[in-house]
Design a protein around this motif. Structure first.
Motif, PDB file in Angstrom:
ATOM      1  N   THR A 176      16.146 -27.012  64.698  1.00 15.85           N
ATOM      2  CA  THR A 176      15.039 -26.162  65.101  1.00 15.85           C
ATOM      3  C   THR A 176      14.833 -26.287  66.608  1.00 15.85           C
ATOM      4  O   THR A 176      14.885 -27.374  67.169  1.00 15.85           O
ATOM      5  CB  THR A 176      13.752 -26.596  64.374  1.00 15.85           C
ATOM      6  N   ILE A 177      14.606 -25.147  67.275  1.00  5.79           N
ATOM      7  CA  ILE A 177      14.392 -25.172  68.717  1.00  5.79           C
ATOM      8  C   ILE A 177      12.989 -25.683  69.012  1.00  5.79           C
ATOM      9  O   ILE A 177      12.006 -25.191  68.471  1.00  5.79           O
ATOM     10  CB  ILE A 177      14.588 -23.765  69.326  1.00  5.79           C
ATOM     11  N   ILE A 178      12.906 -26.709  69.846  1.00  4.58           N
ATOM     12  CA  ILE A 178      11.633 -27.274  70.272  1.00  4.58           C
ATOM     13  C   ILE A 178      11.533 -27.078  71.777  1.00  4.58           C
ATOM     14  O   ILE A 178      12.449 -27.432  72.518  1.00  4.58           O
ATOM     15  CB  ILE A 178      11.529 -28.771  69.939  1.00  4.58           C
ATOM     16  N   SER A 179      10.438 -26.521  72.231  1.00  6.83           N
ATOM     17  CA  SER A 179      10.271 -26.301  73.669  1.00  6.83           C
ATOM     18  C   SER A 179       8.807 -26.500  74.032  1.00  6.83           C
ATOM     19  O   SER A 179       7.928 -26.527  73.176  1.00  6.83           O
ATOM     20  CB  SER A 179      10.722 -24.895  74.070  1.00  6.83           C
ATOM     21  N   ASP A 180       8.550 -26.687  75.333  1.00  2.36           N
ATOM     22  CA  ASP A 180       7.176 -26.765  75.809  1.00  2.36           C
ATOM     23  C   ASP A 180       7.098 -26.107  77.173  1.00  2.36           C
ATOM     24  O   ASP A 180       8.090 -25.576  77.688  1.00  2.36           O
ATOM     25  CB  ASP A 180       6.666 -28.213  75.849  1.00  2.36           C
ATOM     26  N   ASN A 181       5.900 -26.096  77.742  1.00  5.53           N
ATOM     27  CA  ASN A 181       5.671 -25.395  79.001  1.00  5.53           C
ATOM     28  C   ASN A 181       5.797 -26.293  80.226  1.00  5.53           C
ATOM     29  O   ASN A 181       5.384 -25.909  81.316  1.00  5.53           O
ATOM     30  CB  ASN A 181       4.277 -24.745  78.984  1.00  5.53           C
ATOM     31  N   VAL A 182       6.347 -27.481  80.049  1.00  7.18           N
ATOM     32  CA  VAL A 182       6.467 -28.419  81.155  1.00  7.18           C
ATOM     33  C   VAL A 182       7.689 -28.058  81.995  1.00  7.18           C
ATOM     34  O   VAL A 182       8.782 -27.879  81.467  1.00  7.18           O
ATOM     35  CB  VAL A 182       6.587 -29.862  80.635  1.00  7.18           C
ATOM     36  N   ASP A 183       7.489 -27.957  83.315  1.00  5.95           N
ATOM     37  CA  ASP A 183       8.623 -27.614  84.171  1.00  5.95           C
ATOM     38  C   ASP A 183       9.556 -28.806  84.300  1.00  5.95           C
ATOM     39  O   ASP A 183       9.177 -29.955  84.088  1.00  5.95           O
ATOM     40  CB  ASP A 183       8.133 -27.178  85.558  1.00  5.95           C
ATOM     41  N   ARG A 184      10.787 -28.523  84.684  1.00  8.67           N
ATOM     42  CA  ARG A 184      11.803 -29.576  84.717  1.00  8.67           C
ATOM     43  C   ARG A 184      11.531 -30.605  85.805  1.00  8.67           C
ATOM     44  O   ARG A 184      11.953 -31.749  85.693  1.00  8.67           O
ATOM     45  CB  ARG A 184      13.187 -28.944  84.903  1.00  8.67           C
ATOM     46  N   SER A 185      10.829 -30.234  86.854  1.00  8.46           N
ATOM     47  CA  SER A 185      10.487 -31.206  87.886  1.00  8.46           C
ATOM     48  C   SER A 185       9.580 -32.293  87.316  1.00  8.46           C
ATOM     49  O   SER A 185       9.787 -33.490  87.566  1.00  8.46           O
ATOM     50  CB  SER A 185       9.786 -30.505  89.059  1.00  8.46           C
ATOM     51  N   THR A 186       8.580 -31.887  86.534  1.00  5.54           N
ATOM     52  CA  THR A 186       7.692 -32.850  85.876  1.00  5.54           C
ATOM     53  C   THR A 186       8.467 -33.677  84.873  1.00  5.54           C
ATOM     54  O   THR A 186       8.277 -34.892  84.770  1.00  5.54           O
ATOM     55  CB  THR A 186       6.539 -32.108  85.174  1.00  5.54           C
ATOM     56  N   ARG A 187       9.359 -33.026  84.144  1.00  6.93           N
ATOM     57  CA  ARG A 187      10.161 -33.739  83.142  1.00  6.93           C
ATOM     58  C   ARG A 187      11.011 -34.819  83.797  1.00  6.93           C
ATOM     59  O   ARG A 187      11.130 -35.933  83.289  1.00  6.93           O
ATOM     60  CB  ARG A 187      11.032 -32.730  82.395  1.00  6.93           C
ATOM     61  N   LYS A 188      11.601 -34.495  84.938  1.00  4.30           N
ATOM     62  CA  LYS A 188      12.428 -35.477  85.642  1.00  4.30           C
ATOM     63  C   LYS A 188      11.560 -36.600  86.221  1.00  4.30           C
ATOM     64  O   LYS A 188      11.995 -37.752  86.306  1.00  4.30           O
ATOM     65  CB  LYS A 188      13.221 -34.793  86.755  1.00  4.30           C
ATOM     66  N   TYR A 238       0.777 -37.864  82.199  1.00  8.04           N
ATOM     67  CA  TYR A 238       1.211 -36.970  83.279  1.00  8.04           C
ATOM     68  C   TYR A 238       2.023 -35.804  82.731  1.00  8.04           C
ATOM     69  O   TYR A 238       1.837 -34.655  83.146  1.00  8.04           O
ATOM     70  CB  TYR A 238       2.032 -37.753  84.300  1.00  8.04           C
ATOM     71  N   TYR A 239       2.892 -36.086  81.786  1.00  8.06           N
ATOM     72  CA  TYR A 239       3.771 -35.045  81.241  1.00  8.06           C
ATOM     73  C   TYR A 239       2.986 -33.968  80.502  1.00  8.06           C
ATOM     74  O   TYR A 239       3.153 -32.772  80.760  1.00  8.06           O
ATOM     75  CB  TYR A 239       4.790 -35.684  80.299  1.00  8.06           C
ATOM     76  N   PHE A 240       2.131 -34.375  79.587  1.00  9.10           N
ATOM     77  CA  PHE A 240       1.469 -33.390  78.726  1.00  9.10           C
ATOM     78  C   PHE A 240       0.205 -32.801  79.355  1.00  9.10           C
ATOM     79  O   PHE A 240      -0.045 -31.597  79.241  1.00  9.10           O
ATOM     80  CB  PHE A 240       1.137 -34.013  77.370  1.00  9.10           C
ATOM     81  N   VAL A 241      -0.596 -33.628  80.009  1.00  7.23           N
ATOM     82  CA  VAL A 241      -1.865 -33.139  80.547  1.00  7.23           C
ATOM     83  C   VAL A 241      -1.641 -32.233  81.751  1.00  7.23           C
ATOM     84  O   VAL A 241      -2.465 -31.354  82.038  1.00  7.23           O
ATOM     85  CB  VAL A 241      -2.791 -34.322  80.884  1.00  7.23           C
ATOM     86  N   SER A 242      -0.526 -32.414  82.452  1.00  5.00           N
ATOM     87  CA  SER A 242      -0.234 -31.544  83.604  1.00  5.00           C
ATOM     88  C   SER A 242      -0.011 -30.088  83.198  1.00  5.00           C
ATOM     89  O   SER A 242      -0.005 -29.200  84.055  1.00  5.00           O
ATOM     90  CB  SER A 242       0.999 -32.061  84.356  1.00  5.00           C
ATOM     91  N   GLN A 243       0.136 -29.833  81.900  1.00  2.00           N
ATOM     92  CA  GLN A 243       0.217 -28.443  81.436  1.00  2.00           C
ATOM     93  C   GLN A 243      -1.133 -27.735  81.530  1.00  2.00           C
ATOM     94  O   GLN A 243      -1.181 -26.500  81.561  1.00  2.00           O
ATOM     95  CB  GLN A 243       0.690 -28.397  79.975  1.00  2.00           C
ATOM     96  N   TYR A 244      -2.212 -28.509  81.556  1.00  2.00           N
ATOM     97  CA  TYR A 244      -3.549 -27.931  81.489  1.00  2.00           C
ATOM     98  C   TYR A 244      -4.357 -28.096  82.775  1.00  2.00           C
ATOM     99  O   TYR A 244      -5.231 -27.274  83.057  1.00  2.00           O
ATOM    100  CB  TYR A 244      -4.326 -28.557  80.322  1.00  2.00           C
ATOM    101  N   VAL A 245      -4.089 -29.184  83.528  1.00  2.00           N
ATOM    102  CA  VAL A 245      -4.788 -29.411  84.792  1.00  2.00           C
ATOM    103  C   VAL A 245      -3.751 -29.814  85.838  1.00  2.00           C
ATOM    104  O   VAL A 245      -2.657 -30.259  85.507  1.00  2.00           O
ATOM    105  CB  VAL A 245      -5.870 -30.505  84.664  1.00  2.00           C
TER     106      VAL A 245
END
Length: 494
Positions: free
Chosen positions: A3-15, A77-84
């Motif tokens: 199953t494809i799993i994705s989120d709205n976090v940009d790759r810079s934050t992911r790295k 930082y990873y998840f909350v940065s999607q909202y603030v």
């Protein structure tokens, strides 16, 4: 087909979260090795000096909580940065402060022989009976202060970002919804949890900084004294709140990930918000259950510590556990390492809370608190709860990048970790039942079999943890990679 799993976090934050997550994981693994050495010594399977035992005991307690927190900050930082909008510079400053503090603590312990445990109870840092000098205490206390300052800056930034979007922290805790109103902005569970963690950890870190700085001043100016009971209250308020907050940092990932796996939203309904508000208050004032044996403590504080310890163990745990079951039930979820570990972490959280509540009962506490019962409950809480959330987060980071890491080897490692960690914690709880004291390097013969069982089980924990970390370390180089590398990464573990 996965199953494809994705989120709205940009790759810079992911790295950006790769290094602190991996750093925290490696330090946790090293602290597991330190714990195994202590068990082997208590179990008479190896022999180390008493001085070395207490040095690694000091490192183990300090390092495990600090490592869990640095990985937990990456989750926030990873998840909350999607909202603030969080500051990457402050996030990385926290990581750098952590590294500097760790080096100072290692110098204090292994170069200058500091061995006063994570509790560093006043006046022990300055009056060691010749076991260590001012330099050892200074490096340890100074390292702790620098690490705490980094975390304080991080949580102040999280609070700043939340207030900027939601107006105040009360709004971010859902007060308008609780009192029958509506929110102007979307209020996801991750923001509610991050707000709670920000409030309690800001209080804890300021408290910790106060007692650390006073202790450092006392090292160089013995005429500057602290009331020992006040110092103990400040230390346990700081340590208990900060250590417990790690599970609340990790649960942010649970709230974000399960809806992606099941296609069902995790809603911030009234009871959910009330539970998080209750835990915000209770977490800051339940630490006196660690001081129930201090007869000079005000009786009203001990009563509050006992009663609210019962209450604090339930609200967030119940709404999280029930919410997870509700979202998963008949959802057709595809189980992989991330989802298995996240679900297992809730199971570990439940297991860890039960002996903690038992220990908070005064008549039991008077008998059990200074035994290995306490590390038993905390190892369940941290190892099967908070640490499992960190391992799950590592697998999730790879999952959203499309890297396939679902093999029988991984799943066997999951079950080895679960079973052997229960074995380790179970050996502690049994040792507590037969009155084996905690923080003793030498044990009587009747206590040795449980120590040996725990030591053997710990090798399974170390093995499984090593697999989790190696998997992440090898594959994390593909996170945020270019398209050409992306084409080859699926071949790694297919």
């Amino acid at each position: 087909m996965n199953t494809i799993i994705s989120d709205n976090v940009d790759r810079s934050t992911r790295k950006s979260v790769i290094f602190p997550t991996l750093l925290g994981a490696i330090v946790i693994l090293l602290m597991m090795c330190m714990g195994t050495i202590m068990l082997l010594n208590q179990g008479k399977l190896i022999s180390i000096s008493d001085g070395f035992f207490y040095k690694i005991m000091t490192l183990h307690g300090t390092g495990m909580v600090g490592a869990g927190a640095i990985a937990g900050s990456a989750i926030i930082y990873y998840f909350v940065s999607q909202y603030v909008r969080l500051s990457k510079a402050i996030f990385m400053t926290n990581v750098i402060a952590f590294l500097i503090g760790v080096v100072m603590i290692l110098i204090g312990i292994f170069v200058f022989d500091f061995a006063a445990a994570w509790t560093f109870l006043y006046p022990l840092p300055a009056i060691s009976g010749g076991m260590w000098g001012i330099a050892g205490a200074f490096f340890y206390l100074g390292g702790m202060t620098i690490i705490g300052t980094g975390f304080l800056l991080f949580f102040l930034d999280v609070g700043r970002a939340i207030i900027k979007k939601y107006g105040n922290l009360g709004n971010a805790l859902g007060w308008p919804i609780i009192f029958g109103g509506k929110m102007k902005e979307e209020l996801p569970p991750a923001v509610v949890a991050a707000t709670m963690v920000t409030i309690v950890n800001t209080a804890a870190l300021v408290t910790g900084a106060a007692v650390l700085i006073m202790s450092i001043i006392n090292l160089f100016n013995p005429s500057f004294t602290i009331d020992p009971l006040l110092a103990k209250n400040l230390i346990y308020a700081f340590g208990h709140i900060f250590a417990n907050s790690i599970i609340y940092m990790g649960v942010i990932a649970v709230y974000e990930v399960f809806p992606k796996y099941t296609g069902r939203p995790w809603k911030t309904y009234g009871i959910f918000l009330i539970a998080w508000n209750a835990s915000t208050l209770f977490t800051m004032i339940i630490y006196p259950h660690h001081l129930l044996m201090d007869f000079v403590m005000p009786k009203w504080m001990l009563i509050i510590g006992q009663v609210l310890s019962y209450a604090n163990g339930l609200p967030v745990l119940v709404v999280t556990g029930f919410g997870a079951l509700q979202i998963i039930y008949r959802s057709g979820i595809k189980w992989d390492m991330a989802s298995l570990l996240f679900f297992g972490s809730i199971f570990g959280w439940v297991l860890g809370v039960v002996p903690a509540i038992v220990d908070a009962t005064i008549v039991i506490n008077h008998v059990m608190h200074n035994t290995k019962w306490v590390p038993g409950h905390f190892h369940l809480y941290m190892g099967l709860g908070a640490c499992a959330m960190i391992w799950a987060f590592m697998y999730y980071l790879l999952r959203v990048e499309g890297i396939k890491l679902v093999s029988y080897f991984d799943k066997v490692s999951f079950w080895i970790y679960l079973i052997t960690f229960i074995g380790v914690a179970g050996s502690f709880l049994y040792s507590g039942k037969v009155s084996a004291p905690r923080r003793w390097s030498q044990h009587f013969p009747e206590w040795v079999p449980a120590d040996q069982f725990g030591a053997i089980a710990s090798f399974g924990v170390i093995f499984a943890t090593s697999i989790f970390i190696i998997r992440f370390a090898v594959s994390s180089r593909y996170i945020g990679s270019n398209e050409e590398k992306m084409k080859t990464k699926d071949q790694l573990y297919a």
